[in-house]
Design a protein around this motif. Structure first.
Motif, PDB file in Angstrom:
ATOM      1  N   MET A   1       5.478 -10.947   0.355  1.00 43.89           N
ATOM      2  CA  MET A   1       4.255 -11.401  -0.280  1.00 43.89           C
ATOM      3  C   MET A   1       3.763 -10.310  -1.237  1.00 43.89           C
ATOM      4  O   MET A   1       3.803  -9.132  -0.913  1.00 43.89           O
ATOM      5  N   ASP A   2       3.316 -10.726  -2.387  1.00 46.44           N
ATOM      6  CA  ASP A   2       2.792  -9.792  -3.372  1.00 46.44           C
ATOM      7  C   ASP A   2       1.556  -9.082  -2.816  1.00 46.44           C
ATOM      8  O   ASP A   2       0.732  -9.699  -2.138  1.00 46.44           O
ATOM      9  N   ALA A   3       1.413  -7.794  -3.099  1.00 47.03           N
ATOM     10  CA  ALA A   3       0.301  -7.005  -2.566  1.00 47.03           C
ATOM     11  C   ALA A   3      -1.055  -7.572  -2.990  1.00 47.03           C
ATOM     12  O   ALA A   3      -2.027  -7.474  -2.244  1.00 47.03           O
ATOM     13  N   ARG A   4      -1.131  -8.171  -4.170  1.00 46.25           N
ATOM     14  CA  ARG A   4      -2.396  -8.738  -4.641  1.00 46.25           C
ATOM     15  C   ARG A   4      -2.871  -9.907  -3.785  1.00 46.25           C
ATOM     16  O   ARG A   4      -4.046 -10.236  -3.765  1.00 46.25           O
ATOM     17  N   ASP A   5      -1.935 -10.565  -3.093  1.00 46.93           N
ATOM     18  CA  ASP A   5      -2.273 -11.734  -2.284  1.00 46.93           C
ATOM     19  C   ASP A   5      -2.659 -11.378  -0.850  1.00 46.93           C
ATOM     20  O   ASP A   5      -3.038 -12.258  -0.079  1.00 46.93           O
ATOM     21  N   LEU A   6      -2.567 -10.111  -0.479  1.00 50.16           N
ATOM     22  CA  LEU A   6      -2.878  -9.687   0.886  1.00 50.16           C
ATOM     23  C   LEU A   6      -4.386  -9.522   1.073  1.00 50.16           C
ATOM     24  O   LEU A   6      -5.094  -9.152   0.140  1.00 50.16           O
ATOM     25  N   SER A   7      -4.843  -9.783   2.274  1.00 54.53           N
ATOM     26  CA  SER A   7      -6.241  -9.477   2.604  1.00 54.53           C
ATOM     27  C   SER A   7      -6.391  -7.956   2.656  1.00 54.53           C
ATOM     28  O   SER A   7      -5.389  -7.229   2.739  1.00 54.53           O
ATOM     29  N   ASP A   8      -7.622  -7.473   2.619  1.00 53.62           N
ATOM     30  CA  ASP A   8      -7.852  -6.035   2.707  1.00 53.62           C
ATOM     31  C   ASP A   8      -7.265  -5.459   3.992  1.00 53.62           C
ATOM     32  O   ASP A   8      -6.630  -4.410   3.975  1.00 53.62           O
ATOM     33  N   ALA A   9      -7.463  -6.159   5.094  1.00 54.36           N
ATOM     34  CA  ALA A   9      -6.957  -5.673   6.386  1.00 54.36           C
ATOM     35  C   ALA A   9      -5.436  -5.624   6.391  1.00 54.36           C
ATOM     36  O   ALA A   9      -4.834  -4.653   6.874  1.00 54.36           O
ATOM     37  N   GLU A  10      -4.786  -6.658   5.845  1.00 55.41           N
ATOM     38  CA  GLU A  10      -3.329  -6.685   5.814  1.00 55.41           C
ATOM     39  C   GLU A  10      -2.784  -5.646   4.845  1.00 55.41           C
ATOM     40  O   GLU A  10      -1.764  -5.008   5.114  1.00 55.41           O
ATOM     41  N   LEU A  11      -3.446  -5.443   3.733  1.00 59.21           N
ATOM     42  CA  LEU A  11      -3.031  -4.411   2.789  1.00 59.21           C
ATOM     43  C   LEU A  11      -3.068  -3.039   3.452  1.00 59.21           C
ATOM     44  O   LEU A  11      -2.127  -2.252   3.346  1.00 59.21           O
ATOM     45  N   GLU A  12      -4.148  -2.758   4.166  1.00 62.03           N
ATOM     46  CA  GLU A  12      -4.260  -1.475   4.847  1.00 62.03           C
ATOM     47  C   GLU A  12      -3.219  -1.356   5.960  1.00 62.03           C
ATOM     48  O   GLU A  12      -2.602  -0.311   6.139  1.00 62.03           O
ATOM     49  N   ARG A  13      -2.981  -2.441   6.706  1.00 58.52           N
ATOM     50  CA  ARG A  13      -1.992  -2.407   7.786  1.00 58.52           C
ATOM     51  C   ARG A  13      -0.590  -2.149   7.233  1.00 58.52           C
ATOM     52  O   ARG A  13       0.137  -1.301   7.731  1.00 58.52           O
ATOM     53  N   GLN A  14      -0.222  -2.865   6.174  1.00 60.59           N
ATOM     54  CA  GLN A  14       1.113  -2.682   5.601  1.00 60.59           C
ATOM     55  C   GLN A  14       1.258  -1.299   4.964  1.00 60.59           C
ATOM     56  O   GLN A  14       2.319  -0.680   5.043  1.00 60.59           O
ATOM     57  N   GLY A  15       0.193  -0.825   4.323  1.00 63.66           N
ATOM     58  CA  GLY A  15       0.248   0.521   3.737  1.00 63.66           C
ATOM     59  C   GLY A  15       0.404   1.591   4.795  1.00 63.66           C
ATOM     60  O   GLY A  15       1.198   2.529   4.645  1.00 63.66           O
ATOM     61  N   THR A  16      -0.318   1.439   5.883  1.00 60.37           N
ATOM     62  CA  THR A  16      -0.207   2.395   6.992  1.00 60.37           C
ATOM     63  C   THR A  16       1.206   2.363   7.566  1.00 60.37           C
ATOM     64  O   THR A  16       1.806   3.412   7.828  1.00 60.37           O
ATOM     65  N   ARG A  17       1.748   1.175   7.747  1.00 60.24           N
ATOM     66  CA  ARG A  17       3.107   1.040   8.287  1.00 60.24           C
ATOM     67  C   ARG A  17       4.126   1.643   7.331  1.00 60.24           C
ATOM     68  O   ARG A  17       5.081   2.299   7.769  1.00 60.24           O
ATOM     69  N   ALA A  18       3.957   1.425   6.049  1.00 58.10           N
ATOM     70  CA  ALA A  18       4.899   1.986   5.069  1.00 58.10           C
ATOM     71  C   ALA A  18       4.906   3.509   5.141  1.00 58.10           C
ATOM     72  O   ALA A  18       5.971   4.133   5.115  1.00 58.10           O
ATOM     73  N   HIS A  19       3.744   4.092   5.243  1.00 60.96           N
ATOM     74  CA  HIS A  19       3.681   5.547   5.334  1.00 60.96           C
ATOM     75  C   HIS A  19       4.239   6.048   6.658  1.00 60.96           C
ATOM     76  O   HIS A  19       4.893   7.087   6.711  1.00 60.96           O
ATOM     77  N   ALA A  20       4.003   5.307   7.734  1.00 60.51           N
ATOM     78  CA  ALA A  20       4.489   5.721   9.048  1.00 60.51           C
ATOM     79  C   ALA A  20       6.015   5.676   9.132  1.00 60.51           C
ATOM     80  O   ALA A  20       6.620   6.485   9.839  1.00 60.51           O
ATOM     81  N   THR A  21       6.635   4.758   8.419  1.00 59.81           N
ATOM     82  CA  THR A  21       8.093   4.617   8.482  1.00 59.81           C
ATOM     83  C   THR A  21       8.816   5.366   7.369  1.00 59.81           C
ATOM     84  O   THR A  21      10.044   5.372   7.323  1.00 59.81           O
ATOM     85  N   ARG A  22       8.080   6.015   6.504  1.00 59.08           N
ATOM     86  CA  ARG A  22       8.683   6.676   5.335  1.00 59.08           C
ATOM     87  C   ARG A  22       9.760   7.683   5.717  1.00 59.08           C
ATOM     88  O   ARG A  22      10.843   7.705   5.149  1.00 59.08           O
ATOM     89  N   ASN A  23       9.464   8.545   6.655  1.00 49.24           N
ATOM     90  CA  ASN A  23      10.404   9.601   7.024  1.00 49.24           C
ATOM     91  C   ASN A  23      11.694   9.014   7.596  1.00 49.24           C
ATOM     92  O   ASN A  23      12.790   9.462   7.261  1.00 49.24           O
ATOM     93  N   TRP A  24      11.572   7.982   8.443  1.00 42.42           N
ATOM     94  CA  TRP A  24      12.766   7.377   9.033  1.00 42.42           C
ATOM     95  C   TRP A  24      13.640   6.773   7.936  1.00 42.42           C
ATOM     96  O   TRP A  24      14.862   6.974   7.925  1.00 42.42           O
ATOM     97  N   VAL A  25      13.036   6.024   7.030  1.00 47.60           N
ATOM     98  CA  VAL A  25      13.810   5.398   5.955  1.00 47.60           C
ATOM     99  C   VAL A  25      14.464   6.471   5.090  1.00 47.60           C
ATOM    100  O   VAL A  25      15.620   6.348   4.703  1.00 47.60           O
ATOM    101  N   PHE A  26      13.757   7.549   4.823  1.00 45.49           N
ATOM    102  CA  PHE A  26      14.299   8.643   4.008  1.00 45.49           C
ATOM    103  C   PHE A  26      15.515   9.277   4.683  1.00 45.49           C
ATOM    104  O   PHE A  26      16.528   9.530   4.048  1.00 45.49           O
ATOM    105  N   LEU A  27      15.401   9.521   5.989  1.00 44.10           N
ATOM    106  CA  LEU A  27      16.475  10.221   6.704  1.00 44.10           C
ATOM    107  C   LEU A  27      17.614   9.307   7.149  1.00 44.10           C
ATOM    108  O   LEU A  27      18.766   9.729   7.182  1.00 44.10           O
ATOM    109  N   HIS A  28      17.314   8.055   7.524  1.00 44.44           N
ATOM    110  CA  HIS A  28      18.312   7.215   8.160  1.00 44.44           C
ATOM    111  C   HIS A  28      18.633   5.920   7.428  1.00 44.44           C
ATOM    112  O   HIS A  28      19.620   5.263   7.763  1.00 44.44           O
ATOM    113  N   GLY A  29      17.815   5.522   6.499  1.00 47.16           N
ATOM    114  CA  GLY A  29      18.031   4.249   5.818  1.00 47.16           C
ATOM    115  C   GLY A  29      19.115   4.337   4.761  1.00 47.16           C
ATOM    116  O   GLY A  29      19.558   5.412   4.354  1.00 47.16           O
TER     117      GLY A  29
END
Length: 178
Positions: A1-29
């Motif tokens: 889903m396009d970021a513009r279509d997300l609710s504020d809560a979902e945008l913040e949740r997905q952004g938090t998740r993206a930052h939380a998984t960044r290191n794993w994706v960098f090292l293992h993805g």
């Protein structure tokens, strides 16, 4: 889903998740996973910045022109590198047994004044953290404003607010020679 279509809560949740998984994706993805993750994280960040420009230093610059993706990635890498250097310096300082000096009074007064100028003496937590960074207050110094007795700042959900003791302290700092 396009970021513009997300609710504020979902945008913040997905952004938090993206930052939380960044290191794993960098090292293992895979390279494809890393590229997709980077694109999505930047899309989420740009949408968050569009909606809430005062909650991050990136929105404080006024009417800056949109930056292309390559420059965004370069900026992200520079920021990550400087943050890591800062964390390493803090760790070295802590290991050396450096004493925690009290926050400079002018910076403390500046932060309290920003709260006093905000509607109802309240600021969103991200705006409060950004104001503290702009004034040069270390996280430990800011935390002390919440934990000292009596506390000068308090929390209410995602908001931070100036207490009555904080207002008195601000008045004392503005009257007293610094």
């Amino acid at each position: 889903m396009d970021a513009r279509d997300l609710s504020d809560a979902e945008l913040e949740r997905q952004g938090t998740r993206a930052h939380a998984t960044r290191n794993w994706v960098f090292l293992h993805g895979t390279a494809d996973q890393f590229r997709h993750h980077t694109e999505r994280m930047l899309e989420l960040e740009q949408e968050y910045l569009r909606r809430h420009p005062k909650r991050t230093w990136q929105g404080a610059g006024g009417d800056a022109a949109p930056v292309d993706r390559v420059e965004q990635i370069r900026h992200l890498l520079r920021t990550f590198g400087s943050q890591m250097e800062g964390l390493l310096a803090e760790l070295a300082e802590a290991q050396a047994g450096a004493s925690s000096a009290p926050a400079p009074l002018a910076a403390e007064a500046g932060l309290l004044a920003r709260f006093a100028a905000a509607p109802d003496g309240r600021m969103h937590k991200l705006e409060a953290h950004q104001a503290a960074r702009e004034l040069g207050l270390r996280p430990a110094d800011v935390a002390r404003l919440y934990t000292q007795q009596p506390p000068l700042l308090a929390t209410a959900g995602p908001d931070r607010f100036l207490t009555e003791d904080g207002r008195r302290r601000l008045a004392d700092l503005q009257v007293s020679p610094v």
